[in-house]
Design a protein around this motif. Structure first.
Motif: not given
Length: 167
Positions: A53-63
């Motif tokens: 979550s957040g403006e620049h997520p380190a983890v993609q939503g699909w993952w």
């Protein structure tokens, strides 16, 4: 030209052997530490989902969806799979047994860790693992695969040559 060098050159075989030992040591020690310390992936997995979550997520939503729907509900399975997977990849690389498979599975784990937001040594390990995969058999000439692969190939060839009993 570089691929040919990796796949055919005897000197490359020696360099690849050193890469295998280095990567193997990294994997086997990481796995053994987890095996002997009561590894629990739950905190890591929860942290990875929180990093989606957040403006620049380190983890993609699909993952994160995969982690929430598959990994976290089956964390007990992953608590065994991860440490033993790391240990066996390391053992395979050090011994030169099913080297290409071991390198491939190591790269898969590295990408899973990268997808989960952990950089650490994973990019370097992906690059070195890819070199081993590209090199194929030449990466395993100094190892058990030197004898194992010809036996496996002969066995496969014999099965292909065996005529069918039933038509």
């Amino acid at each position: 030209m570089f691929v040919h060098f990796l796949r055919e050159n005897k000197g490359a075989s020696g360099i690849l052997f050193l890469i295998r030992l280095f990567l193997g040591y990294q994997w086997i020690t990481a796995g053994w530490t987890k095996i002997t310390s009561g590894f629990d992936a739950n905190g890591f997995l929860q942290g990875a989902v929180a990093s989606a979550s957040g403006e620049h997520p380190a983890v993609q939503g699909w993952w994160a969806t995969f982690l929430e729907g598959v990994a976290i509900p089956n964390v007990d399975f992953f608590n065994v799979l991860i440490p033993w997977g790391e240990f066996l990849v390391g053992l395979g690389l050090i011994l030169g047994t099913f080297t290409t498979l071991a390198a491939f599975m190591g790269v898969v784990m590295n990408f899973a860790f990268l997808f989960s937001g952990t950089t650490s040594t994973n990019p370097m390990m992906v690059i070195l693992g890819m070199l081993l995969i590209i090199a194929g058999y030449n990466a395993a000439k100094i190892g058990i695969d030197r004898w194992l692969i010809p036996i496996v190939k002969k066995s496969i060839h014999m099965r292909q040559m065996k005529p069918a009993l039933h038509h």
